[in-house]
Design a protein around this motif. Structure first.
Motif, PDB file in Angstrom:
ATOM      1  N   GLU A   9      12.264   0.316  12.284  1.00  0.00           N
ATOM      2  CA  GLU A   9      12.172  -0.984  12.939  1.00  0.00           C
ATOM      3  C   GLU A   9      13.167  -1.958  12.315  1.00  0.00           C
ATOM      4  O   GLU A   9      13.690  -1.735  11.220  1.00  0.00           O
ATOM      5  CB  GLU A   9      10.762  -1.561  12.787  1.00  0.00           C
ATOM      6  N   ASN A  10      13.416  -3.064  13.018  1.00  0.00           N
ATOM      7  CA  ASN A  10      14.190  -4.137  12.420  1.00  0.00           C
ATOM      8  C   ASN A  10      13.464  -4.634  11.180  1.00  0.00           C
ATOM      9  O   ASN A  10      12.259  -4.888  11.219  1.00  0.00           O
ATOM     10  CB  ASN A  10      14.368  -5.303  13.412  1.00  0.00           C
ATOM     11  N   HIS A  17      17.521   2.109  15.890  1.00  0.00           N
ATOM     12  CA  HIS A  17      16.097   2.120  16.204  1.00  0.00           C
ATOM     13  C   HIS A  17      15.868   2.784  17.555  1.00  0.00           C
ATOM     14  O   HIS A  17      14.761   2.792  18.067  1.00  0.00           O
ATOM     15  CB  HIS A  17      15.554   0.684  16.236  1.00  0.00           C
ATOM     16  N   ARG A  52      10.082   2.802   6.922  1.00  0.00           N
ATOM     17  CA  ARG A  52       9.080   1.834   7.377  1.00  0.00           C
ATOM     18  C   ARG A  52       8.663   0.997   6.179  1.00  0.00           C
ATOM     19  O   ARG A  52       8.224   1.521   5.159  1.00  0.00           O
ATOM     20  CB  ARG A  52       7.859   2.542   7.976  1.00  0.00           C
ATOM     21  N   SER A 110       8.139   7.572  17.205  1.00  0.00           N
ATOM     22  CA  SER A 110       7.610   6.220  17.419  1.00  0.00           C
ATOM     23  C   SER A 110       6.468   5.925  16.464  1.00  0.00           C
ATOM     24  O   SER A 110       6.401   4.841  15.869  1.00  0.00           O
ATOM     25  CB  SER A 110       7.149   6.071  18.871  1.00  0.00           C
ATOM     26  N   ILE A 153       6.656   2.785  13.600  1.00  0.00           N
ATOM     27  CA  ILE A 153       5.855   1.555  13.641  1.00  0.00           C
ATOM     28  C   ILE A 153       4.438   1.762  13.120  1.00  0.00           C
ATOM     29  O   ILE A 153       3.650   0.812  13.085  1.00  0.00           O
ATOM     30  CB  ILE A 153       5.816   0.948  15.065  1.00  0.00           C
ATOM     31  N   ASP A 189      14.087  -3.016  17.893  1.00  0.00           N
ATOM     32  CA  ASP A 189      13.416  -1.736  17.845  1.00  0.00           C
ATOM     33  C   ASP A 189      12.261  -1.724  18.849  1.00  0.00           C
ATOM     34  O   ASP A 189      11.907  -2.757  19.418  1.00  0.00           O
ATOM     35  CB  ASP A 189      12.896  -1.474  16.426  1.00  0.00           C
ATOM     36  N   GLY A 210       9.009  -1.545  18.636  1.00  0.00           N
ATOM     37  CA  GLY A 210       7.883  -2.436  18.353  1.00  0.00           C
ATOM     38  C   GLY A 210       8.209  -3.886  18.645  1.00  0.00           C
ATOM     39  O   GLY A 210       7.403  -4.616  19.239  1.00  0.00           O
TER      40      GLY A 210
END
Length: 516
Positions: A40-41, A200, A216, A235, A239, A433, A435
């Motif tokens: 994710e970002n 992402h 993460r 995925s 997240i 990303d 999420g």
């Protein structure tokens, strides 16, 4: 005996004050492989690679390069060792040619009076060899984004980089440009070079990468072979939960006028960008505008906001906005999420609090007689940080230190405050990303439920089919007739949509410059 990795990281840690951006990260990159760094970002991907590239000094851990301890104290040292990095925001000089950018900082043939034509021939030969089609004599400022990216890659290959680190390389590319980039990366892999792909985007990872490391929260969540995983698994690793998008329920738009555009025309350097665009967005409706980038979407958004001069009419809730400044339009209830948060949405050198304040400079709660009400501003910004889940130490933190996803959340928090009557969202999830993109979609649907008229312009068909009640296609400054979009994208003929995006006339309809 297993071969020695080209690059090896063991327990690498990087802190920024009390924030641990990378927490004991370990990974290996082999020669001749494409290694995806997925997350994710804000997961620590770019920070980790900035440590490898010598931009940041690590606070712990060990890095080896070709089996030996690496002490890379600067990008110059990394490049000399054979490690190159293409950043998400390119570092080129727009007034110089392609060839001049490629050899910038080096001693080209004939230095200090370089042989320009010889340099251009050498750069041209290098570009052809690697399939990086670009004119070495062209000025960089005149190139498309995809061509500028090729120049950045050429710079690294000219310096004989064995490892290329690409930070979100597809974030600003059109689908055809993505395919061309992937062909280049596969060719580099075939030559024995290695690529680390910071991204992402799960489908691109599965289409291109050999191995995947998922970060993460600054830690390694998984290390996988691309051939042995799937989108759902990746995925969940990214997240920490399954990605479940809220469904857009069918609903009746609220009565009364919302955002209305009539006969909008604009020109740029003698080229017509909008050719009589007419469109209406009702209160409580999301109208999506599909199309390949560069067909007038950005110009349309800027004309609605008053950032670009145009003929025609713009009305909000029945009141004309023509002739009003952007600030005046915002006071009437028009909000804007730009596709370029760094250029249009934020001032990166300011704090979160100061950027949030930019949306309320005429609000007496925040500014009284020219004096900022700091206590009120800090409280409201802190509330926005909590409500939008922005990962930041506090309101006084510098905005430039936030990840792209958290910067976009800050823009959304500011633009959606005060219940706007209409929202123009231009590529609101670009560079985010899954999420973060899910969160953006939830916010747009919430505004829809609150009666806001939402104009969503995006090159992401999946996003448009998910969120839009109606769809139109923009091609060369013209809009197609509207297409009704049922729940989960039902009712949209994707073949027909693709033909419209390619500029082919809608079957059974006469070509028209506008839609309503």
């Amino acid at each position: 005996m297993a071969p020695v990795p080209l690059l090896s990281l063991r327990d690498v840690t990087k802190r920024f004050g009390d924030v641990v951006a990378c927490d004991g990260v370990s990974l290996d990159v082999s020669a001749g492989e494409i290694h995806a760094l997925l997350g994710e970002n804000g997961a620590g991907k770019t920070t980790l690679m900035n440590v490898v590239y010598g931009i940041y000094a690590r606070d712990g851990g060990r890095i080896t390069w070709q089996g030996e301890d690496a002490r890379l104290g600067s990008p110059r040292e990394a490049i000399a060792a054979g490690i190159g990095m293409v950043h998400q925001h390119f570092m080129l000089v727009p007034t110089l040619t392609v060839a001049q950018n490629v050899v910038l900082g080096l001693a080209p043939p004939g230095h200090p009076f370089p042989d320009r034509r010889r340099v251009e021939r050498e750069v041209g030969a290098l570009a052809r060899h690697h399939g990086l089609e670009v004119d070495p004599a062209a000025k960089v400022g005149d190139l498309s984004v995809g061509e500028q990216q090729r120049v950045e890659i050429l710079k690294l290959l000219h310096r004989d980089a064995r490892l290329l680190i690409l930070d979100e390389p597809t974030a600003v590319l059109t689908p055809p440009e993505v395919e061309r980039l992937f062909a280049v990366l596969r060719r580099l892999r075939g030559e024995g070079r290695s690529v680390i792909l910071i991204t992402h985007r799960i489908p691109e990872v599965l289409a291109l990468a050999d191995r995947i490391t998922v970060l993460r929260g600054g830690r390694v969540a998984a290390a996988l072979l691309a051939a042995e995983t799937n989108p759902d698994d990746l995925s969940r690793q990214m997240i920490g939960r399954p990605l479940v998008r809220p469904q857009r329920a069918r609903r009746q738009a609220a009565p009364g006028p919302g955002l209305e555009l009539e006969g909008l025309r604009c020109w740029d350097r003698g080229v017509e960008r909008l050719a009589g665009v007419s469109l209406s967005v009702a209160p409580g409706e999301i109208v999506g505008v599909a199309g390949v980038d560069g067909n007038g979407q950005k110009e349309l958004a800027e004309c609605v906001l008053g950032l670009r001069r145009a003929s025609g009419a713009v009305r909000l809730a029945g009141a004309a906005l023509d002739g009003l400044t952007t600030a005046a339009r915002r006071r009437r209830g028009l909000a804007f999420v730009s596709d370029d948060r760094h250029h249009d949405g934020l001032v990166l050198g300011l704090s979160l609090e100061e950027n949030y304040l930019l949306g309320f400079l005429s609000d007496r709660r925040f500014v009284r007689r020219g004096v900022i009400a700091r206590r009120w501003t800090s409280r409201e910004t802190a509330a926005a940080i909590a409500a939008f889940g922005i990962a930041a130490p506090g309101p006084r933190a510098e905005t430039r230190l936030l990840s792209g996803g958290n910067q976009q959340k800050l823009v959304l928090a500011r633009e959606l405050a005060g219940a706007p009557r209409a929202l123009v969202a231009l590529q609101p999830s670009r560079g985010l990303d899954p999420g973060a993109a899910e969160f953006v979609g939830e916010q747009l649907l919430a505004r829809r439920e609150a009666g806001c008229a939402v104009l969503l312009l995006s090159a992401d068909l999946e996003e448009l089919l998910w969120l839009s009640d109606r769809l139109v296609v923009m091609y060369r400054g013209r809009l197609s007739a509207p297409l009704e979009n049922g729940e989960r994208g039902g009712g949209i003929d994707l073949t027909r949509l693709g033909l419209l995006m390619a500029g082919q006339a809608d079957p059974g309809q006469d070509p028209a410059p506008c839609a309503s």
